[in-house]
Design an enzyme around this catalytic site. Structure first.
Site, PDB file in Angstrom:
ATOM      1  N   TYR A   1       0.647  -1.120  -0.100  1.00  0.00           N
ATOM      2  CA  TYR A   1       0.096   0.064   0.017  1.00  0.00           C
ATOM      3  C   TYR A   1       0.842   1.251   0.147  1.00  0.00           C
ATOM      4  O   TYR A   1       0.700   2.176  -0.964  1.00  0.00           O
ATOM      5  CB  TYR A   1      -0.902  -0.087   1.245  1.00  0.00           C
ATOM      6  CG  TYR A   1      -1.910   1.143   1.310  1.00  0.00           C
ATOM      7  CD1 TYR A   1      -2.927   1.069   0.466  1.00  0.00           C
ATOM      8  CD2 TYR A   1      -1.909   2.181   2.147  1.00  0.00           C
ATOM      9  CE1 TYR A   1      -3.796   2.163   0.485  1.00  0.00           C
ATOM     10  CE2 TYR A   1      -2.605   3.148   2.322  1.00  0.00           C
ATOM     11  CZ  TYR A   1      -3.791   3.190   1.537  1.00  0.00           C
ATOM     12  OH  TYR A   1      -4.576   4.167   1.575  1.00  0.00           O
TER      13      TYR A   1
ATOM     14  N   VAL B   1     -11.912   3.674  13.639  1.00  0.00           N
ATOM     15  CA  VAL B   1     -13.358   4.252  13.703  1.00  0.00           C
ATOM     16  C   VAL B   1     -14.610   3.355  13.490  1.00  0.00           C
ATOM     17  O   VAL B   1     -15.312   3.090  14.494  1.00  0.00           O
ATOM     18  CB  VAL B   1     -13.333   5.448  13.081  1.00  0.00           C
ATOM     19  CG1 VAL B   1     -14.788   6.289  13.003  1.00  0.00           C
ATOM     20  CG2 VAL B   1     -12.574   6.845  13.321  1.00  0.00           C
TER      21      VAL B   1
ATOM     22  N   TYR C   1      -5.080  -1.846  19.528  1.00  0.00           N
ATOM     23  CA  TYR C   1      -4.108  -2.514  19.147  1.00  0.00           C
ATOM     24  C   TYR C   1      -2.794  -1.889  19.863  1.00  0.00           C
ATOM     25  O   TYR C   1      -2.624  -0.547  19.735  1.00  0.00           O
ATOM     26  CB  TYR C   1      -3.860  -2.570  17.612  1.00  0.00           C
ATOM     27  CG  TYR C   1      -5.088  -3.190  16.986  1.00  0.00           C
ATOM     28  CD1 TYR C   1      -5.889  -4.029  17.642  1.00  0.00           C
ATOM     29  CD2 TYR C   1      -5.010  -2.819  15.575  1.00  0.00           C
ATOM     30  CE1 TYR C   1      -6.898  -4.636  16.949  1.00  0.00           C
ATOM     31  CE2 TYR C   1      -6.292  -3.473  15.099  1.00  0.00           C
ATOM     32  CZ  TYR C   1      -7.014  -4.332  15.623  1.00  0.00           C
ATOM     33  OH  TYR C   1      -8.123  -4.855  14.953  1.00  0.00           O
TER      34      TYR C   1
HETATM   35  P1  NAD Z   1     -12.609   1.792   0.305  1.00  0.00           P
HETATM   36  O1  NAD Z   1     -11.789   0.527   0.169  1.00  0.00           O
HETATM   37  O2  NAD Z   1     -14.015   2.041   0.816  1.00  0.00           O
HETATM   38  O3  NAD Z   1     -12.943   2.354  -1.307  1.00  0.00           O
HETATM   39  C1  NAD Z   1     -11.967   1.816  -2.253  1.00  0.00           C
HETATM   40  C2  NAD Z   1     -12.991   1.542  -3.846  1.00  0.00           C
HETATM   41  O4  NAD Z   1     -12.023   1.067  -4.625  1.00  0.00           O
HETATM   42  C3  NAD Z   1     -13.689   0.371  -3.352  1.00  0.00           C
HETATM   43  O5  NAD Z   1     -15.072   0.494  -4.043  1.00  0.00           O
HETATM   44  C4  NAD Z   1     -13.000  -0.896  -4.072  1.00  0.00           C
HETATM   45  O6  NAD Z   1     -14.010  -1.730  -4.591  1.00  0.00           O
HETATM   46  C5  NAD Z   1     -12.643  -0.210  -5.348  1.00  0.00           C
HETATM   47  N1  NAD Z   1     -11.227  -0.804  -5.648  1.00  0.00           N
HETATM   48  C6  NAD Z   1     -10.166  -1.416  -5.079  1.00  0.00           C
HETATM   49  N2  NAD Z   1      -9.432  -1.956  -6.083  1.00  0.00           N
HETATM   50  C7  NAD Z   1     -10.048  -1.840  -7.223  1.00  0.00           C
HETATM   51  C8  NAD Z   1      -9.649  -2.025  -8.525  1.00  0.00           C
HETATM   52  N3  NAD Z   1      -8.418  -2.724  -9.010  1.00  0.00           N
HETATM   53  N4  NAD Z   1     -10.091  -1.511  -9.716  1.00  0.00           N
HETATM   54  C9  NAD Z   1     -11.140  -1.019  -9.563  1.00  0.00           C
HETATM   55  N5  NAD Z   1     -11.817  -0.754  -8.116  1.00  0.00           N
HETATM   56  C10 NAD Z   1     -11.364  -1.040  -7.299  1.00  0.00           C
HETATM   57  O7  NAD Z   1     -11.513   3.065   0.600  1.00  0.00           O
HETATM   58  P2  NAD Z   1     -11.633   4.555   0.753  1.00  0.00           P
HETATM   59  O8  NAD Z   1     -11.523   4.770   2.226  1.00  0.00           O
HETATM   60  O9  NAD Z   1     -12.963   4.958   0.122  1.00  0.00           O
HETATM   61  O10 NAD Z   1     -10.453   5.041  -0.006  1.00  0.00           O
HETATM   62  C11 NAD Z   1     -10.484   5.607  -1.421  1.00  0.00           C
HETATM   63  C12 NAD Z   1      -9.166   5.823  -1.814  1.00  0.00           C
HETATM   64  O11 NAD Z   1      -8.755   6.871  -0.740  1.00  0.00           O
HETATM   65  C13 NAD Z   1      -8.284   4.941  -1.710  1.00  0.00           C
HETATM   66  O12 NAD Z   1      -7.306   4.939  -2.817  1.00  0.00           O
HETATM   67  C14 NAD Z   1      -7.275   5.122  -0.510  1.00  0.00           C
HETATM   68  O13 NAD Z   1      -5.990   4.570  -0.674  1.00  0.00           O
HETATM   69  C15 NAD Z   1      -7.524   6.573  -0.398  1.00  0.00           C
HETATM   70  N6  NAD Z   1      -7.359   7.108   1.215  1.00  0.00           N
HETATM   71  C16 NAD Z   1      -8.267   6.774   2.063  1.00  0.00           C
HETATM   72  C17 NAD Z   1      -7.917   7.163   3.387  1.00  0.00           C
HETATM   73  C18 NAD Z   1      -9.125   6.995   4.494  1.00  0.00           C
HETATM   74  O14 NAD Z   1      -8.955   7.198   5.661  1.00  0.00           O
HETATM   75  N7  NAD Z   1     -10.254   6.571   4.163  1.00  0.00           N
HETATM   76  C19 NAD Z   1      -6.796   7.786   3.815  1.00  0.00           C
HETATM   77  C20 NAD Z   1      -5.821   7.876   2.940  1.00  0.00           C
HETATM   78  C21 NAD Z   1      -6.137   7.451   1.395  1.00  0.00           C
HETATM   79  N1  UDP Z   2      -6.482   0.188  15.634  1.00  0.00           N
HETATM   80  C1  UDP Z   2      -7.125  -0.451  16.798  1.00  0.00           C
HETATM   81  N2  UDP Z   2      -7.959  -1.169  17.069  1.00  0.00           N
HETATM   82  C2  UDP Z   2      -8.843  -1.532  15.854  1.00  0.00           C
HETATM   83  C3  UDP Z   2      -8.411  -1.149  14.470  1.00  0.00           C
HETATM   84  C4  UDP Z   2      -7.305  -0.315  14.361  1.00  0.00           C
HETATM   85  O1  UDP Z   2      -6.260   0.070  18.026  1.00  0.00           O
HETATM   86  O2  UDP Z   2      -9.472  -2.041  16.100  1.00  0.00           O
HETATM   87  C5  UDP Z   2      -5.341   0.828  15.713  1.00  0.00           C
HETATM   88  C6  UDP Z   2      -4.455   0.466  14.673  1.00  0.00           C
HETATM   89  O3  UDP Z   2      -3.446  -0.187  15.289  1.00  0.00           O
HETATM   90  C7  UDP Z   2      -3.772   2.109  14.344  1.00  0.00           C
HETATM   91  C8  UDP Z   2      -4.941   2.980  14.322  1.00  0.00           C
HETATM   92  O4  UDP Z   2      -5.717   2.317  15.224  1.00  0.00           O
HETATM   93  O5  UDP Z   2      -2.768   2.219  15.344  1.00  0.00           O
HETATM   94  C9  UDP Z   2      -5.378   3.372  13.036  1.00  0.00           C
HETATM   95  O6  UDP Z   2      -5.745   2.364  12.266  1.00  0.00           O
HETATM   96  P1  UDP Z   2      -6.446   2.373  10.965  1.00  0.00           P
HETATM   97  O7  UDP Z   2      -6.566   0.868  10.445  1.00  0.00           O
HETATM   98  O8  UDP Z   2      -7.777   2.760  11.195  1.00  0.00           O
HETATM   99  O9  UDP Z   2      -5.767   3.279   9.992  1.00  0.00           O
HETATM  100  P2  UDP Z   2      -3.988   3.283   9.476  1.00  0.00           P
HETATM  101  O10 UDP Z   2      -3.179   2.592  10.725  1.00  0.00           O
HETATM  102  O11 UDP Z   2      -4.054   2.918   8.364  1.00  0.00           O
HETATM  103  O12 UDP Z   2      -3.767   4.877   9.906  1.00  0.00           O
END
Ligand code: NAD
Ligand code: UDP
Length: 317
Positions: free
Chosen positions: A145, A188, A204
Site C-alpha cells: 500500500y 473508527v 492494538y
Molecule cells: P474503500 O475501500 O471504501 O474504497 C476503495 C474502492 O476502490 C472500493 O469501492 C473498491 O471496490 C475499489 N477498488 C479497489 N481495487 C480496485 C481495482 N483494482 N479496480 C477498481 N476498483 C477497485 O476505501 P476508501 O476509504 O474509500 O479509500 C478511497 C481511496 O482513498 C483509496 O485510494 C485510499 O488509498 C485513499 N485514502 C483513504 C483514506 C481514508 O482514511 N479513508 C486515507 C488515505 C487515502
Molecule cells: N487500531 C486499533 N483497534 C482497531 C483497529 C485499529 O487500535 O480495532 C489502531 C491501529 O493499530 C492504528 C490506528 O488504530 O494504530 C489506526 O488504524 P487504521 O487501520 O484505522 O488506520 P491506519 O493504521 O492505516 O492509519
C-alpha cells in the site's frame, strides 16, 4: 459548466460521497469499481439518475472513456483489506495509476490521484509537511500500500513532466464517516460497531499511538477544490484534520457518545504500525481557497454512529 467525470473506486466509502456531491453540482458521473471493498448499497440511491453510470471494471486492465476529469480512488484502504491480496493491491496502485494516466493523456483529462498520509510511513517529522520524504519500510506488510501509493505519486509526476498530463496529488489523512463498511477493520468503524453491539473495543498495542481524524465532508470539499486549482499547482497537498488523538482517547470518546457498556481490551500491535500522525495543512489552506476542516471529531462521530445504528438495525430486520 457540467463535466464528464470518472471516479475510480466510486462505490467505496470516499468515492460514493464524491459521486453524490459531483452529481449534485450538475456533472455527469461515471463510477468505475470492481466491488472488492466497495458496495452497491453505497450508490443505490444514485442509479436512477440519468447522469450517473456504473461500470464494473478493474483498473489494473487498460480502459478508455472520453472524460474531462478523473478522480483515481480505486484501492482498498484498510490494512486488513489491502493486505488480503497484497499483489493485487500493488498492481492496483501501480498498473492502475498507469492505466488512468494513459487515459488522462489520451482524453486530455485532468487527473487527481488519491494518495495517503501512509507515504510518510512511521514519520520522524511531526506534524507531517509535504516536503518530508517519509520513513517507509519497503519490504514490510504495509509496503504493498505505502510503496504502491508512493510509486503512483512518482508516476503522476513523470506523466506530468514527460507527457504534460494535468495532474493533482492529494495526501489524505485518516478519514471516517457514513458508508464505511462494517467489516472494514479501520479503527473508527471497528470501535463504533463494537460499542453499538456491546462488544469489547479492541485497542492494538498500548493505545498511545496517535492519528488525526477527518470527517468525510471536509475531505470531499478539499478534493473538489484541489481539482479546480490552477494548472501549476500539482501538490502533493495534505488534506486532513490536525486534531490529534490517541487510540485510547478515541475509544473513550466512542464509548461515551454511544452510551455503551463495552469495555476496552488490548490486542497485539500490527507490524509497522505508525506511532503518530498529524497533518500540517498550511499548504492546503494557502492554495485551496481558504479550505480547512470544519467538522469537529465528536460531531462527525455522532453522524457516523447514527449511520451504523441504522445499518445494524436494517441487518437485524
Ligand atoms: P474503500 O475501500 O471504501 O474504497 C476503495 C474502492 O476502490 C472500493 O469501492 C473498491 O471496490 C475499489 N477498488 C479497489 N481495487 C480496485 C481495482 N483494482 N479496480 C477498481 N476498483 C477497485 O476505501 P476508501 O476509504 O474509500 O479509500 C478511497 C481511496 O482513498 C483509496 O485510494 C485510499 O488509498 C485513499 N485514502 C483513504 C483514506 C481514508 O482514511 N479513508 C486515507 C488515505 C487515502
Ligand atoms: N487500531 C486499533 N483497534 C482497531 C483497529 C485499529 O487500535 O480495532 C489502531 C491501529 O493499530 C492504528 C490506528 O488504530 O494504530 C489506526 O488504524 P487504521 O487501520 O484505522 O488506520 P491506519 O493504521 O492505516 O492509519
Amino acid at each position: 459548466m457540467a463535466k464528464r467525470i470518472l471516479i475510480t473506486g466510486g462505490a467505496g466509502f470516499i468515492g460514493s460521497h464524491l459521486c453524490r456531491r459531483l452529481l449534485q453540482e450538475g456533472n455527469e458521473v461515471i463510477c468505475l469499481d470492481n466491488f472488492f471493498t466497495g458496495s452497491k448499497s453505497n450508490i443505490i440511491d444514485l442509479v436512477n439518475d440519468s447522469h450517473f453510470e456504473v461500470m464494473e471494471q478493474d483498473i489494473i486492465y487498460p480502459f478508455f472513456r472520453e472524460v474531462d476529469e478523473i478522480y483515481n480512488l480505486a484501492c482498498p484502504a484498510s490494512p486488513v483489506h489491502y493486505q488480503y491480496n497484497a499483489i493485487s493491491t500493488i498492481k492496483t496502485n501501480v498498473l492502475g495509476a498507469i492505466n488512468m494516466l494513459e487515459m488522462a493523456e489520451r482524453s486530455h483529462a485532468r487527473i487527481l490521484q488519491a494518495s495517503t498520509s501512509e507515504v510518510y510511513g512511521d514519520p520522524q517529522v511531526h506534524p507531517q509537511v509535504e516536503s518530508y520524504w517519509g520513513n517507509v519500510n519497503p519490504v514490510g506488510i504495509r509496503s504493498c500500500y505505502d510503496e504502491g501509493k508512493r510509486c503512483a505519486e512518482t508516476l503522476c509526476m513523470d506523466y506530468y513532466r514527460q507527457k504534460q498530463v494535468s495532474i493533482k496529488i492529494v495526501r489524505i489523512f485518516n478519514t471516517y464517516g457514513p458508508n464505511m463498511s462494517l467489516n472494514d477493520g479501520r479503527v473508527v468503524s471497528n470501535f463504533i460497531v463494537q460499542a453499538l453491539k456491546g462488544e469489547d473495543l479492541t485497542i492494538y498495542g498500548d493505545g498511545t499511538q496517535t492519528r488525526s481524524f477527518q470527517y468525510i465532508d471536509d475531505l470531499v470539499e478539499g478534493m473538489i477544490r484541489m481539482m479546480a486549482t490552477s494548472e501549476e499547482f500539482l501538490g502533493p497537498v495534505n488534506i486532513g484534520n490536525p486534531g490529534e488523538f490517541t487510540m485510547r482517547e478515541l475509544a473513550e470518546i466512542v464509548i461515551r457518545l454511544t452510551k455503551s457498556r463495552s469495555k476496552i481490551v488490548y490486542c497485539p500491535l500490527p507490524h509497522d504500525d505508525p506511532r503518530q500522525r498529524k497533518p500540517n495543512i498550511s499548504l492546503a489552506k494557502e492554495n485551496l481557497n481558504g479550505w480547512e476542516p470544519k467538522v469537529p471529531l465528536e460531531e462527525g462521530l455522532l453522524q457516523t454512529i447514527d449511520y451504523f445504528k441504522s445499518f445494524l438495525a436494517k441487518q437485524k430486520a
